[in-house]
Each structure stands twice: as structure tokens, then as C-alpha cells.
Design an enzyme around this catalytic site. Sequence first.
Site, short mmCIF file in Angstrom:
data_model
loop_
_atom_site.label_atom_id
_atom_site.label_comp_id
_atom_site.label_asym_id
_atom_site.label_seq_id
_atom_site.Cartn_x
_atom_site.Cartn_y
_atom_site.Cartn_z
N MET A 1 0.82 -1.22 0.00
CA MET A 1 0.00 0.00 0.00
C MET A 1 0.85 1.26 0.00
O MET A 1 0.51 2.25 -0.65
CB MET A 1 -0.94 -0.04 1.22
CG MET A 1 -2.05 1.00 1.17
SD MET A 1 -2.91 1.12 -0.40
CE MET A 1 -3.99 -0.28 -0.29
N CYS A 2 2.01 1.21 0.70
CA CYS A 2 2.83 2.42 0.76
C CYS A 2 3.38 2.78 -0.62
O CYS A 2 3.50 3.94 -0.98
CB CYS A 2 3.97 2.25 1.77
SG CYS A 2 4.96 0.79 1.46
N THR A 3 3.66 1.76 -1.43
CA THR A 3 4.15 2.00 -2.79
C THR A 3 3.05 2.65 -3.62
O THR A 3 3.28 3.63 -4.33
CB THR A 3 4.55 0.66 -3.46
OG1 THR A 3 5.45 -0.01 -2.61
CG2 THR A 3 5.19 0.89 -4.81
#
Length: 463
Positions: A236-238
Site C-alpha cells: 500500500m505504501c508503494t
Amino acid sequence: MADGEEPEKKRRRIEELAEKMAVDSGHGDSTGDWDGRWNHVRKFLERSGPFTHPDFEPSTESLQFLLETCKILVIGAGGLGCELLKNLALSGFRNIHVVDMDTIDVSNLNRQFLFRAKDVGRPKADVAADFVNSRIPGCSVVPHFKKIQDFDETFYKQFHIIVCGLDSIVARRWMNGMLMSLLSFDDGVLDPSSIIPLIDGGTEGFKGNARVILPGMTACIDCTLELYPPQINFPMCTIASMPRLPEHCIEYVRILLWPKEEPFGDGTALDGDNPEHIQWVFHKAQERASEFSITGVTYRLTQGVVKRIIPAVASTNAVIAAACAMEVFKIASSAYIPLNNYLVFNDVDGLYTYTFEAERKENCPACSQIAQDLRFPPSAKLQEVLEYLTENASLQMKSPAITATLEGKNKTLYLQTVASIEQRTRPNLSKTLKELGLVDGQELAVADVTTPQTVLFKLRFTT
Ligand SMILES: [Zn+2]
């Protein structure tokens, strides 16, 4: 061709044609075996040729076997499945079962030719079976509107050959694992009568492959797992803040932007078959991509990422299903040498096809009898083991459940699929292997949706 034809002449021609077709399907005995019906198949089975198997002896028995005895299972009644059922039924196979868990969507109709507009909403397996049974006299297709996981080994054991026309790698791997579990060994020697050949077709856009797997003898699905594209599951952070690939931009729109902006009204779910939805995602993903100087966001890729799968074009399905049906015919009749063992097909740009022998992997988690080593320092956390199982290219598990025998007791270290157990075992993820009481050489049993069997690993402590 008939343009300019006189109306009267045209009418007569069509009538003659209709009459001829009625004769073709109406005469003969109760099985519909009119004179000359199987001539096209007989040519391959009742005479020798330059490509026949060295041990082949022409006879009429092969055809009888195809018609009366041979039992085939087709997995999937979609783009490949429709082609497969038609090809097999016209090649003389009459005992066919088909398993499919899907119902017919209007977007299927352009290539899944056993379905009509009136069938939308009905199970694919039922409609496909009805169509083939009514069209091809003597053929009996038995439909199963179910998941492959709903059946156990007694069901799968009844078939001579299994053909897969699936669009899911997980389902393929599960099927592969099931056939491995049917193998029996006598003093470590494989009993050939326990082998059920698996013919696997795969298509995506203008690319496809067909392969022949003799479980326990030739490379299996998991032996060549690295050949499959990596799963489209990005952290998700990507997606949220560090996109690098066009897929990241599309996922950003799909997961974060769509629910926030609700472009088609409150609560309208993103529909991969709706061109307007795809168009919206495509434009927003392009905006996002240009912000991060990323290239490669196309409509087709957007569709692929949103639908999680790129549908094959009809011609690719036709080519791959033909190759698969031919392999079924070769193996069932023993008249020809089967494909050894992997055919690739690509007509994205020109036409390319190539056959190679995929090799067995010595420590394949599915088909070797060897427990794989998991190498971690005792200070590694269970979370790292979990990540390894899901991210390693040759394992690619989905939601592995890990158990170990500790002090003589079977203990679940982590299990994701049942919420209450997940909650209870989650604290283990941040514990080190040592803290969990695991020792060097410890056996870990891992269950996952990619296989019906438990996969055994051996924990090896590194320093
Ligand atoms: Zn294998």
C-alpha cells in the site's frame, strides 16, 4: 459470395444445405453414428504414418476406446473451455465432465460461443453441456457448477485425462497439487497407473501456452512457477506514495481514488466490464503517472489490472484449445508422441510459436518428495518467514498457515483465513523464531490455497 445471386436460386441453395445438414445429424443408430461419421478420426487411428508413435499399431480399438470408455475432465467452461468441449466432442470423446463455478456475463458472449444472450446469468457449465449434448449426437457432457475445491480425490480419480482451461494460477496450482496427491509409490518407485495426465492451456491477450504434464514424471505447474508473471499485489505504501510502475498508478486510482471520488455516484462499485469505468480509471492513472514521470499506462493495461486478468482474444483461445485437444487425443489414443512438453504461442506482432522441454525442479514444493529448506537466523521474526513464503518466486503462496510440532503438540503459529485464529496467532508474527521455541531442523507444515496438500519445510538456522 452469394451476392447478386438470383433470389430463387439462393433459396434453393439454402434449402439444399438445410436438407443436407438435417441428414447429417438425423441418420444412424441410437448413438448417432451414421456412416462415415468418424472417418476424419479413423484416418489417424487405423493406419500408420510418419508421425505415429513407434509402438503404434493401427486398429479399430482406439476409436472404440475414445467413444465408449475414455473419460475426460475439462476444468473451466470459459473462453478456452468452450473451445475444448467443442473440439473434444467432435474428436469422438463422449464421456466428458466439465467443472466451472462461474455464471455467464454479457461480456463473455463475443468469444464463449456456446452461450447466447438468453443464457446470461446461468451457470457456464450447465449451458455449455446442454449446447454440446444437443448439438453432437451421442455425446454426454456432465456439468458441475462448482469449484474444483468442492471435489475430493475420489472424483478426480475417475478420469483418464484432465484438461485445464483456467484463468487462475491458484486454481491451476491446486489442480496440479491434487494430481500429485493421487500418485502412489511402491518402495519409492512411481506406480504409472496412478498418473493422470494434465493438459494445461493458458491464454492472455494475444499470448498463450499449452503444456503436457505427466505428474511425477515431467515438470509440473509449480516446477515452472517463475514463468508466471509476479502477482499484482503491491504494498500500500508503494501505491500511495512511491509509485514506480504503471500498475502502481492504476492501483492507486482503483483502490484509493475510486472510493474517494465516487465518479459514478454513491457506492457504485468499479466494474471491470464497464468501458466507462475503465476509461475513467485510465485517465486518472495517466495523470498520476505523468506526475511521477512514469510511462506505460495504457487502456489495455488498465483493463488488465482492474479485472486482475487480461481476457484472451478469441483467436488465441482457439489456437491454444486446439493444441490442448490434440494432446488429449494423442495421449488417449497412444497413437502419437505427446508434446514434450511446453508450447508457447504469441501473435502480438507477427506470429511466433516455440516448443521446449520444461525441466523438473529437484526440490519442487509440489512434485518432489523433498522438504524444502527455510534458511533464517534464529533472530528472524515469523513475519519474515511469512513474507518469504508469499514473495519467493518459486513459492508464491497466498495466505499460508504455518504449523509446527512443539513439545509433541501440533501448534498453529499463524493462520490468516479464520478471523478468530488470525487474531489469536497474530502476536506470533512479531516474535523471533527462537522465542517461538523453534529449533534448527524443525519441520514446519504450511497449508495454502495453492495446494490441497500440506507443504513441509525444514527450518535451517543460519548465523
Ligand atoms: Zn513440480
